[in-house]
Design an enzyme around this catalytic site. Structure first.
Site, PDB file in Angstrom:
ATOM      1  N   VAL A  14      33.297 -21.144 -29.354  1.00 21.59           N
ATOM      2  CA  VAL A  14      33.318 -21.691 -27.978  1.00 21.59           C
ATOM      3  C   VAL A  14      34.575 -22.532 -27.765  1.00 21.59           C
ATOM      4  O   VAL A  14      35.281 -22.389 -26.756  1.00 21.59           O
ATOM      5  CB  VAL A  14      32.049 -22.522 -27.695  1.00 21.59           C
ATOM      6  CG1 VAL A  14      32.092 -23.117 -26.287  1.00 21.59           C
ATOM      7  CG2 VAL A  14      30.792 -21.671 -27.862  1.00 21.59           C
ATOM      8  N   LYS A  30      22.470 -28.971 -27.867  1.00 20.04           N
ATOM      9  CA  LYS A  30      21.035 -29.039 -27.494  1.00 20.04           C
ATOM     10  C   LYS A  30      20.220 -29.797 -28.529  1.00 20.04           C
ATOM     11  O   LYS A  30      19.291 -30.526 -28.179  1.00 20.04           O
ATOM     12  CB  LYS A  30      20.466 -27.637 -27.299  1.00 20.04           C
ATOM     13  CG  LYS A  30      20.591 -26.798 -28.546  1.00 20.04           C
ATOM     14  CD  LYS A  30      20.268 -25.348 -28.359  1.00 20.04           C
ATOM     15  CE  LYS A  30      20.617 -24.605 -29.634  1.00 20.04           C
ATOM     16  NZ  LYS A  30      21.878 -23.916 -29.624  1.00 20.04           N
ATOM     17  N   VAL A  68      22.032 -25.545 -22.487  1.00 19.16           N
ATOM     18  CA  VAL A  68      20.880 -24.667 -22.220  1.00 19.16           C
ATOM     19  C   VAL A  68      21.362 -23.425 -21.488  1.00 19.16           C
ATOM     20  O   VAL A  68      22.011 -23.526 -20.446  1.00 19.16           O
ATOM     21  CB  VAL A  68      19.824 -25.375 -21.333  1.00 19.16           C
ATOM     22  CG1 VAL A  68      18.636 -24.450 -21.067  1.00 19.16           C
ATOM     23  CG2 VAL A  68      19.348 -26.667 -21.966  1.00 19.16           C
ATOM     24  N   GLY A 123      25.216  -9.600 -34.504  1.00 18.46           N
ATOM     25  CA  GLY A 123      25.713 -10.986 -34.469  1.00 18.46           C
ATOM     26  C   GLY A 123      24.892 -11.897 -33.583  1.00 18.46           C
ATOM     27  O   GLY A 123      25.273 -13.048 -33.364  1.00 18.46           O
ATOM     28  N   LYS A 143      15.823 -26.501 -25.982  1.00 16.75           N
ATOM     29  CA  LYS A 143      16.232 -26.236 -24.593  1.00 16.75           C
ATOM     30  C   LYS A 143      15.099 -26.595 -23.627  1.00 16.75           C
ATOM     31  O   LYS A 143      15.334 -27.118 -22.534  1.00 16.75           O
ATOM     32  CB  LYS A 143      16.643 -24.767 -24.461  1.00 16.75           C
ATOM     33  CG  LYS A 143      17.891 -24.436 -25.287  1.00 16.75           C
ATOM     34  CD  LYS A 143      18.079 -22.939 -25.446  1.00 16.75           C
ATOM     35  CE  LYS A 143      19.318 -22.608 -26.261  1.00 16.75           C
ATOM     36  NZ  LYS A 143      19.390 -21.193 -26.654  1.00 16.75           N
TER      37      LYS A 143
END
Ligand code: HSE
Length: 434
Positions: free
Chosen positions: A22, A112, A139, A194, A212
């Protein structure tokens, strides 16, 4: 520190904590969209550093000079305006975020686990320091969901949130349903693609979805909800027979995160597999997609749908938060802070009411049905539909009840299991209404 009134910065300093799948996408979007982001924020967003474990390992699109393993370099010398935490887990993420907040930075996090475990510490520190905490990516990845709950629905009253918030388990359930593969084979496929980790426990046992659910419930009901408030059951016990039974009833099984107002004035929060009618919008959410269905008094039914994981989708949510917090720095405003004024009690999971599906393997002989039915009646559980499949040693009764509490169903199942005529209560699941 926020800029003094009337002083608008020409650039804002962004620091990344963690730079994996990310983080490198966040860095790419900051670079590729730099001119547009400047227009949208009113200041240039400048990536000043990324804290990583191994700075010698190259990261796509990030100059090696920005990588460091030294937290002081990023959080103190760098004097960032906005710190983006993408490390995950409780520590060192919490300590680093608290350091960033103490130094006056606003923070964006996708964490989270930390928010569900100890969000209060982060929110309290930010409120005391007068900085923002934004966590849209924590989330359901790319899906704009937390800001709509916090801002767009701020004038409404949410009654219920139903979410498919774990892509791995949704992929597994989709494959079991559509291709007829076993749970074990579907899990292996998810690992090959993955989606699932080598140790899939957090996904398949519902823990990821529970974190979440806690975050969603906190926002929807203006109450601090923690991970331990969430009743959790995963999907690893589900069989092809459960999937087939759902199909026969024109339902599909989904792992649902549910947060709802209870009859006792509290809120119930749980994660469990549930039967969803094919006519419900959540039934059409396939493969690794996520969706969250919100029922609000005035707005009615809303559904938020999209990709719940992955580098670029999650980075999109992170960038949205960065832009919001950057605008606040430029214009001098603040994001809405934590709203936990309602402090509703967490209801006993046993009080959760819904229709239930029971699959009961029985002896196929005279009077068995009457005994099963009277056991349900003894516990105040009313039968909505009943069918028998198989004969002799293979006889299975499939019952859908009218709305009953989880406690009534639990007591009923214990009594059914004790009957000589019942070979097994193979499956028990909640059934979502249309
Ligand atoms: N493991 C999660 C999922 C993604 O499968 O949806 C990150 O929360």
């Amino acid at each position: 520190m926020p800029y003094p009134a009337g002083v608008s910065p020409s650039s804002l300093r962004i620091a990344l904590l963690g730079c994996g799948v990310v983080g490198s996408q966040v860095a790419r979007l900051l670079r590729d969209n730099a001119d547009e982001l400047e227009q949208r924020c009113g200041a240039r967003l400048e990536l000043i550093g990324a804290l990583v474990q191994d700075p010698t390992k190259p990261r796509d699109g990030i100059p090696a000079s920005l990588l460091t393993a030294d937290a002081d370099e990023v959080l103190q010398s760098g004097a960032p305006d906005i710190v983006v935490e993408l490390i995950g887990g409780i520590e060192p993420a919490r300590s680093l975020l608290l350091r960033a907040i103490a130094a006056g930075a606003s923070v964006v996090t996708a964490n989270k686990a930390l928010l569900a475990h100890d969000g209060a510490t982060v929110h309290d520190a930010a409120a005391q320091q007068g900085v923002d905490v934004a966590f849209e990516a924590s989330v359901a990845g790319a899906i704009p969901l937390l800001r709509p709950l916090k801002e767009s629905l701020a004038g409404d009253r949410v009654d219920r949130v139903l979410g498919i918030v774990n892509g791995t388990t949704n992929y597994i359930l989709t494959r079991m349903d559509e291709a007829g593969v076993s749970y074990a084979d579907a899990l292996r496929e998810a690992q090959d693609l993955g989606y699932a980790e080598a140790d899939p426990t957090a996904d398949v046992e519902g823990h990821d979805a529970a974190a979440k659910a806690a975050i969603l419930a906190s926002l929807a009901f203006h109450t601090r909800v923690r991970l331990e408030d969430v009743a959790v059951r995963g999907i690893s016990h589900l069989t092809a027979a459960d999937i087939a039974a759902a199909r026969a009833m024109s339902h599909v099984i989904k792992l649902l995160a549910v947060a709802e107002r209870s009859d006792d004035g509290g809120i119930g929060v749980r994660v469990a597999p549930a039967m969803v009618p094919l006519t419900h919008p959540l039934a059409s959410v396939r493969e690794a997609y996520n969706a969250v269905f919100v029922e609000a008094r005035a707005a009615g039914q809303l559904m938020f749908y999209g990709r719940g994981a992955g580098g670029a989708p999650t980075a999109s949510a992170v960038l949205g938060d960065i832009v919001s917090l950057a605008r606040n720095r430029v214009l001098g405003g603040r994001d809405p802070g934590e709203s936990a004024y309602a402090q509703l009690p967490i209801s006993d999971p046993g009080s959760a009411r819904s229709r239930h599906y029971l699959s009961i393997a029985v002896q196929d002989r005279t009077g068995v049905l009457a005994k099963v039915a009277s056991t349900l009646a003894d516990h105040g559980v009313s039968i909505e539909t009943l069918r028998q499949d198989g004969r002799g040693a293979d006889a299975v009764l499939t019952i859908v009840t009218h709305s009953s509490s989880a406690a009534e169903i639990k007591a009923t199942v214990a009594k059914l299991r004790a009957l000589d005529e019942v070979r097994d209560v193979a499956s028990v699941m909640q059934v979502v209404g249309d």
